[in-house]
Scaffold this motif. Structure first.
Motif, short mmCIF file in Angstrom:
data_model
loop_
_atom_site.label_atom_id
_atom_site.label_comp_id
_atom_site.label_asym_id
_atom_site.label_seq_id
_atom_site.Cartn_x
_atom_site.Cartn_y
_atom_site.Cartn_z
N ALA A 3 8.54 -3.73 3.66
CA ALA A 3 7.57 -3.02 2.74
C ALA A 3 6.77 -4.12 1.85
O ALA A 3 7.24 -5.14 1.72
CB ALA A 3 8.11 -2.01 1.63
N LEU A 8 2.62 -0.78 -1.75
CA LEU A 8 3.25 0.28 -2.41
C LEU A 8 2.39 0.72 -3.77
O LEU A 8 2.25 1.82 -4.10
CB LEU A 8 4.60 -0.13 -2.94
CG LEU A 8 5.65 -0.06 -1.42
CD1 LEU A 8 6.94 -0.55 -1.75
CD2 LEU A 8 5.40 1.24 -0.75
N GLN A 9 2.08 -0.57 -4.46
CA GLN A 9 1.37 -0.55 -5.62
C GLN A 9 0.19 0.19 -5.62
O GLN A 9 -0.36 1.26 -6.37
CB GLN A 9 1.16 -1.83 -6.55
CG GLN A 9 0.70 -2.02 -7.74
CD GLN A 9 1.87 -1.08 -8.79
OE1 GLN A 9 3.01 -1.46 -8.64
NE2 GLN A 9 1.22 -0.04 -9.70
N SER A 12 0.76 3.89 -5.07
CA SER A 12 1.28 4.35 -6.21
C SER A 12 0.37 4.72 -7.42
O SER A 12 0.52 5.72 -7.97
CB SER A 12 2.61 3.51 -6.92
OG SER A 12 3.83 3.44 -6.14
N ASP A 75 9.74 7.86 2.01
CA ASP A 75 8.80 7.16 1.51
C ASP A 75 9.27 5.98 0.49
O ASP A 75 10.50 6.15 -0.04
CB ASP A 75 7.55 7.49 1.01
CG ASP A 75 6.10 6.67 0.66
OD1 ASP A 75 5.39 7.07 1.77
OD2 ASP A 75 6.06 6.06 0.10
N LEU A 76 8.75 4.86 0.40
CA LEU A 76 9.23 3.93 -0.64
C LEU A 76 8.40 3.78 -1.85
O LEU A 76 8.60 2.92 -2.94
CB LEU A 76 9.30 2.56 -0.05
CG LEU A 76 10.35 2.20 1.09
CD1 LEU A 76 9.98 0.96 1.64
CD2 LEU A 76 11.67 2.64 0.68
N SER A 77 7.44 4.68 -2.17
CA SER A 77 6.83 4.70 -3.26
C SER A 77 7.27 5.99 -4.01
O SER A 77 7.26 7.16 -3.59
CB SER A 77 5.18 5.10 -3.25
OG SER A 77 4.65 5.39 -4.34
N HIS A 99 13.67 8.92 -1.32
CA HIS A 99 13.27 7.27 -1.62
C HIS A 99 14.07 6.47 -0.84
O HIS A 99 15.24 5.82 -0.99
CB HIS A 99 13.20 6.84 -2.99
CG HIS A 99 12.81 5.68 -3.43
ND1 HIS A 99 13.61 4.79 -3.97
CD2 HIS A 99 11.44 5.04 -3.34
CE1 HIS A 99 13.02 3.75 -3.81
NE2 HIS A 99 11.60 3.77 -3.81
N SER A 101 14.15 3.64 3.11
CA SER A 101 13.38 3.20 4.08
C SER A 101 13.53 3.96 5.41
O SER A 101 14.74 4.50 5.38
CB SER A 101 13.69 1.67 4.20
OG SER A 101 14.91 1.23 4.64
#
Length: 231
Positions: A3, A8-9, A12, A75-77, A99, A101
């Motif tokens: 990731a 991701l940010q 987010s 998702d990883l967000s 949450h 991967s």
């Protein structure tokens, strides 16, 4: 972890606007019926178990659940997942959001799902081949894995980056990084190396005059690939 923290940010920060059809995510709302029908036509979602890898705020995951699928969205967000879970209260649908991967879920649930979707995600991860291998592991033998991403050529740069982000302002500036775009031949190679067979390649086009998307033969910019795991 496979990731990019900056990616991701980025998502987010926009998560609270995910379900606003007039927001930065308008294109996702517009293309979702096309993607959904294409997937449903192939796998007949009702009663099937499906993993949606990189589900974001849940637009596709929730619509597959509405067609009767048992959907796990990952998702990883955390913020995007929070929005996705919140929207279930509004829609009344049922989706198992996690949450985690793709790689970790593949280790936990190999050969578990009838189908796996990985849409508009590969161009946002550092190692797309790793994500593809995870998707191949998640699906049952004989099952179907769907991918969608962006081609890498001058036309896609002009239309997906310059046109969509700067001229038409369909997407926030910086949404896409051209160097991460993936040619269909590259995706096909990743797919075969992961033990999947390419079954179908179709394109998705946008008409700026009618402001409509359509599926067809033009894979120059956006394209979708249907693959199957060896039985």
């Amino acid at each position: 972890m496979n990731a990019d923290p900056a990616e991701l940010q980025k998502f987010s920060d926009l998560a609270h606007r995910w379900w606003d059809p007039e927001s930065e995510f308008k294109p996702l709302h517009q293309i979702n019926p096309l993607r959904l029908d294409w997937i449903d036509k192939t796998v007949h979602l009702d009663g099937k178990s499906v993993a949606d890898v990189g589900c974001g705020g849940g637009i596709l995951a929730e619509s597959m659940a509405a067609r009767g699928a048992n959907v796990t969205g990952i998702d990883l967000s955390e913020k995007a997942l929070g929005v996705a879970r919140l929207h279930l209260y509004e829609s009344g649908q049922s989706v198992n959001y996690r949450h985690i991967s793709a790689e970790d879920l593949a280790r936990e649930m190999p050969a578990h799902f009838d189908a796996v979707t990985c849409m508009e995600m590969l161009e946002h991860v550092p190692d797309p081949a790793s994500t593809i291998r995870a998707c191949a592991t998640l699906v049952k033998p004989g099952g179907t894995v769907f991918f969608s991403t962006l081609n890498r050529n001058l036309k896609s740069y002009l239309m997906a980056v310059v046109g969509a982000e700067y001229v038409l302002q369909l997407l926030p500036k910086g949404t896409h990084e051209y160097a991460k775009f993936i040619k269909p031949s590259e995706l096909a190679r990743y797919v075969r190396n992961a033990g999947l067979d390419v079954e179908e390649l179709i394109g998705m086009t946008y008409n700026p005059f009618s402001q409509e998307y359509a599926l067809g033969q033009d894979t120059d910019v956006n394209y979708l690939m249907r693959t199957s795991r060896h039985g």
